[in-house]
Design a protein around this motif. Structure first.
Motif, PDB file in Angstrom:
ATOM      1  N   LYS A  35       1.134  -1.119  -0.348  1.00 37.59           N
ATOM      2  CA  LYS A  35      -0.090  -0.162  -0.045  1.00 37.59           C
ATOM      3  C   LYS A  35       0.402   1.303   0.111  1.00 37.59           C
ATOM      4  N   MET A  36       1.358   1.238   0.677  1.00 35.43           N
ATOM      5  CA  MET A  36       2.563   2.771   0.884  1.00 35.43           C
ATOM      6  C   MET A  36       4.062   2.167  -0.767  1.00 35.43           C
ATOM      7  N   TYR A  40       3.890   5.186  -3.056  1.00 27.01           N
ATOM      8  CA  TYR A  40       4.632   6.482  -3.288  1.00 27.01           C
ATOM      9  C   TYR A  40       5.186   7.005  -4.668  1.00 27.01           C
ATOM     10  N   LEU A  41       5.100   5.997  -5.356  1.00 23.31           N
ATOM     11  CA  LEU A  41       5.112   5.121  -6.834  1.00 23.31           C
ATOM     12  C   LEU A  41       4.214   6.654  -7.825  1.00 23.31           C
ATOM     13  N   ASP A 153      10.660   0.891  11.423  1.00 23.74           N
ATOM     14  CA  ASP A 153      10.723   1.014  10.076  1.00 23.74           C
ATOM     15  C   ASP A 153      10.435   1.090   8.571  1.00 23.74           C
ATOM     16  N   LEU A 154       9.076   0.668   8.577  1.00 27.85           N
ATOM     17  CA  LEU A 154       8.275  -0.582   7.566  1.00 27.85           C
ATOM     18  C   LEU A 154       8.549   0.685   6.064  1.00 27.85           C
ATOM     19  N   ASP A 155       8.114   2.000   6.659  1.00 24.68           N
ATOM     20  CA  ASP A 155       8.223   3.371   5.490  1.00 24.68           C
ATOM     21  C   ASP A 155       9.145   3.312   5.437  1.00 24.68           C
ATOM     22  N   THR A 156      10.304   3.441   5.790  1.00 27.70           N
ATOM     23  CA  THR A 156      11.965   3.513   5.678  1.00 27.70           C
ATOM     24  C   THR A 156      12.324   2.759   4.443  1.00 27.70           C
ATOM     25  N   ILE A 157      11.927   1.095   4.584  1.00 28.76           N
ATOM     26  CA  ILE A 157      12.412   0.435   3.590  1.00 28.76           C
ATOM     27  C   ILE A 157      11.716   0.440   2.579  1.00 28.76           C
ATOM     28  N   VAL A 158      10.422   0.677   2.244  1.00 25.66           N
ATOM     29  CA  VAL A 158       8.734   1.582   1.446  1.00 25.66           C
ATOM     30  C   VAL A 158       9.802   2.582   0.256  1.00 25.66           C
ATOM     31  N   ARG A 159       9.844   3.541   0.886  1.00 20.94           N
ATOM     32  CA  ARG A 159      10.265   4.759   0.446  1.00 20.94           C
ATOM     33  C   ARG A 159      11.822   4.632  -0.575  1.00 20.94           C
ATOM     34  N   ALA A 160      12.875   3.656   0.735  1.00 23.63           N
ATOM     35  CA  ALA A 160      14.428   2.882  -0.766  1.00 23.63           C
ATOM     36  C   ALA A 160      13.640   2.565  -1.801  1.00 23.63           C
ATOM     37  N   ILE A 161      12.414   1.525  -1.925  1.00 20.66           N
ATOM     38  CA  ILE A 161      12.343   0.425  -2.291  1.00 20.66           C
ATOM     39  C   ILE A 161      12.147   1.339  -3.723  1.00 20.66           C
TER      40      ILE A 161
END
Ligand SMILES: [Zn+2]
Length: 172
Positions: A35-36, A40-41, A153-161
């Motif tokens: 979802k996150m 972002y995309l 920190d899932l959001d940090t990982i996802v933003r990096a992806i």
């Protein structure tokens, strides 16, 4: 750029790995991450579709009929509660480039163990998709430190992806 997101496993039919202490399910972490990532995309201007389903044949055919440019499957690893870290799996030449972009963004963004990118010939979603495809093993859900990272920190990982995907897209 059409990005197809496949959060791993299935909310109702297949939990994936489960943390033995906290009961956190891989399918739920993957769903939240999906979802996150979609958000972002889309903000970055990508067309996004997301499908989490136990039927990987369906997942692949949906991605192919839609004409996805990029296919990203999101998972958590599990092994013996000791192993930890992040790895990105690929099969194709372009998949390797995308995997490198995603992996390096994650490693730069968060204090995880870099397990590198790995070629895999035995994964449904890499074999069955026409798009440039990768499978991200974000962290080990059964490891205490990695579980904390996935929880906090899932959001940090996802933003990096997301940045890895846009890095790749900007280079083609
Ligand atoms: Zn999985």
């Amino acid at each position: 750029m059409k990005v197809f997101i496949n959060p791993g496993h299935d909310i109702n039919l297949d939990s994936g790995a489960v943390n033995p202490v906290y009961g956190t399910r891989e399918c739920d972490v993957a769903r939240d991450a999906g979802k996150m990532l979609a958000c972002y995309l889309e903000t970055a201007g990508c067309d996004v579709r997301t499908l989490q389903d136990d039927d990987l044949g369906l997942v692949c055919s949906e991605a192919n009929s839609w004409g996805a440019d990029i296919f990203v499957s999101l998972h958590c690893n599990a092994f013996n509660t000791e192993a930890r870290g992040t790895e990105t799996l690929y099969k194709s030449f372009n998949g390797q480039r995308l995997a490198n972009d995603i992996q390096s963004q994650i490693i730069r963004s968060i204090n995880t163990v870099d397990r590198g990118v790995k070629k895999r010939d035995d994964l449904w979603v890499l074999n069955g998709t026409d798009a440039t495809a990768v499978l991200v093993e974000m962290a080990f859900i059964d490891n205490e430190e990695d579980h904390t990272m996935l929880t906090n920190d899932l959001d940090t990982i996802v933003r990096a992806i997301a940045r890895g995907i846009t890095d790749y897209a900007g280079g083609i």
